[in-house]
Design a protein around this motif. Structure first.
Motif, mmCIF file in Angstrom:
data_model
loop_
_atom_site.group_PDB
_atom_site.id
_atom_site.type_symbol
_atom_site.label_atom_id
_atom_site.label_comp_id
_atom_site.label_asym_id
_atom_site.label_seq_id
_atom_site.Cartn_x
_atom_site.Cartn_y
_atom_site.Cartn_z
ATOM 1 N N VAL A 190 0.849 -1.204 0.174
ATOM 2 C CA VAL A 190 0.190 0.001 -0.016
ATOM 3 C C VAL A 190 0.889 1.073 -0.081
ATOM 4 O O VAL A 190 1.883 1.145 0.583
ATOM 5 C CB VAL A 190 -0.807 -0.049 1.110
ATOM 6 C CG1 VAL A 190 -2.080 -0.944 1.200
ATOM 7 C CG2 VAL A 190 -0.346 0.076 2.378
ATOM 8 N N LEU A 191 0.337 2.297 -0.632
ATOM 9 C CA LEU A 191 1.073 3.600 -0.359
ATOM 10 C C LEU A 191 -0.297 4.413 0.252
ATOM 11 O O LEU A 191 -1.349 4.799 -0.304
ATOM 12 C CB LEU A 191 1.174 4.174 -1.933
ATOM 13 C CG LEU A 191 1.633 5.763 -1.528
ATOM 14 C CD1 LEU A 191 3.244 5.352 -1.170
ATOM 15 C CD2 LEU A 191 1.821 6.420 -2.924
ATOM 16 N N VAL A 192 -0.123 4.612 1.657
ATOM 17 C CA VAL A 192 -0.956 5.266 2.445
ATOM 18 C C VAL A 192 -1.160 6.706 1.942
ATOM 19 O O VAL A 192 -0.200 7.424 1.765
ATOM 20 C CB VAL A 192 -0.829 5.191 3.889
ATOM 21 C CG1 VAL A 192 -1.804 5.799 4.648
ATOM 22 C CG2 VAL A 192 -0.385 3.762 3.971
ATOM 23 N N THR A 193 -2.448 7.292 1.966
ATOM 24 C CA THR A 193 -2.788 8.500 1.290
ATOM 25 C C THR A 193 -3.929 9.031 2.395
ATOM 26 O O THR A 193 -4.641 8.242 2.791
ATOM 27 C CB THR A 193 -3.269 8.670 0.090
ATOM 28 O OG1 THR A 193 -4.297 7.966 -0.351
ATOM 29 C CG2 THR A 193 -2.239 8.486 -1.052
ATOM 30 N N LEU B 180 1.122 10.195 -6.786
ATOM 31 C CA LEU B 180 2.238 10.057 -7.959
ATOM 32 C C LEU B 180 3.239 11.242 -7.816
ATOM 33 O O LEU B 180 4.467 10.824 -7.951
ATOM 34 C CB LEU B 180 1.505 10.383 -9.387
ATOM 35 C CG LEU B 180 0.555 9.555 -9.577
ATOM 36 C CD1 LEU B 180 -0.436 10.140 -10.799
ATOM 37 C CD2 LEU B 180 1.108 8.096 -10.280
ATOM 38 N N ARG B 181 3.110 12.172 -7.008
ATOM 39 C CA ARG B 181 4.167 13.138 -6.886
ATOM 40 C C ARG B 181 5.255 12.618 -5.481
ATOM 41 O O ARG B 181 6.139 12.906 -5.806
ATOM 42 C CB ARG B 181 3.662 14.535 -6.365
ATOM 43 C CG ARG B 181 2.884 15.094 -7.699
ATOM 44 C CD ARG B 181 2.455 16.617 -7.319
ATOM 45 N NE ARG B 181 1.949 17.126 -8.697
ATOM 46 C CZ ARG B 181 1.386 18.475 -8.636
ATOM 47 N NH1 ARG B 181 1.354 19.339 -7.566
ATOM 48 N NH2 ARG B 181 1.023 18.900 -9.683
ATOM 49 N N ALA B 182 4.629 12.016 -4.996
ATOM 50 C CA ALA B 182 5.591 11.315 -3.714
ATOM 51 C C ALA B 182 6.490 10.327 -4.383
ATOM 52 O O ALA B 182 7.592 10.183 -4.136
ATOM 53 C CB ALA B 182 4.554 10.887 -2.757
ATOM 54 N N GLU C 252 2.154 9.080 1.703
ATOM 55 C CA GLU C 252 3.313 9.047 2.888
ATOM 56 C C GLU C 252 4.604 9.379 1.839
ATOM 57 O O GLU C 252 4.763 8.976 0.700
ATOM 58 C CB GLU C 252 3.438 7.665 3.349
ATOM 59 C CG GLU C 252 3.288 6.680 2.249
ATOM 60 C CD GLU C 252 3.479 5.058 2.895
ATOM 61 O OE1 GLU C 252 4.545 4.816 3.646
ATOM 62 O OE2 GLU C 252 2.576 4.238 2.693
ATOM 63 N N GLY C 253 5.540 9.959 2.415
ATOM 64 C CA GLY C 253 6.893 10.518 1.977
ATOM 65 C C GLY C 253 6.916 11.603 1.136
ATOM 66 O O GLY C 253 7.860 11.978 0.408
#
Length: 209
Positions: A51-54, A142-144, A72-73
């Motif tokens: 997962v990429l948590v948003t 996408l930017r992260a 995240e990030g």
């Protein structure tokens, strides 16, 4: 108006067919709903699933209205056009951003514990969501990820608003969306079954990879 998909699993299987040639990709789902779509994608591609948590940044007077998002990030991303219409400045959202950042960090711990995000640099990365409405959450993700220097960055979703999909093409190397209905109002209208996933269900899906 008919449904396009029975459920997220069916939508993910159809989406996977449109993503050939990406063996061993890093598949990152936007929780919660994106995880159910991403599972058949990751199985088809043979890659890592995580997962990429948003988190959505809501309008203080109406929190359901997303005026921005955090991933995240990454740094907060705002819908500047909407903020202008609402007469909002970034300073007006400082408290909301800090609250959502704390919740994002909590969810990272729930979903991954102490395990870091999979390595993105130099890899083919596919970001998966269950649909694209305003696109602000996907844009933050996408930017992260772009800052982490993937070899190729793809956004994939079963359905989306045409205007949103067009906007997001500038944020990824490729955007794969199965349908952009002209009467798009909300993601859930295109699924026969669109129940909200719980954290426990997300964890179960991730373990089943």
């Amino acid at each position: 108006m008919g449904h396009l998909f029975t459920d997220r699993a069916e939508a993910g299987a159809l989406l996977a067919e449109r993503l050939p040639g990406r063996r061993d990709a890093v598949v990152l789902a936007l929780p919660r709903g994106g995880v159910a779509v991403a599972l058949p994608v990751a199985r088809r591609l043979g890659g890592v699933l995580d997962v990429l948590v948003t988190r959505k940044i809501g309008y203080p007077e109406s929190p359901e209205l997303g005026v921005g998002a955090l991933a995240e990030g990454g740094e907060p991303v705002f819908d500047e056009e909407l903020m202008g219409r609402l007469g909002l400045t970034m300073a007006d959202l400082d408290e909301v951003v800090e609250r959502e950042r704390a919740e994002l960090e909590r969810r990272v711990r729930v979903y991954r514990g102490s395990r870091p995000l999979p390595t993105v640099a130099g890899h083919d990365v596919v970001v998966v969501d269950d649909g694209l409405a305003t696109g602000v959450t996907a844009r933050a993700a996408l930017r992260a990820l772009r800052a982490a220097e993937p070899d190729r960055l793809t956004l994939a979703a079963p359905v989306g608003a045409a205007r949103t999909v067009k906007m997001l093409r500038g944020e990824a190397d490729e955007v794969v969306v199965l349908a952009t209905p002209p009467d798009f109002f909300a993601v859930g209208q295109w699924y026969e079954h669109f129940d909200q996933l719980t954290d426990a269900e997300v964890l179960s899906l991730l373990r089943s990879r």
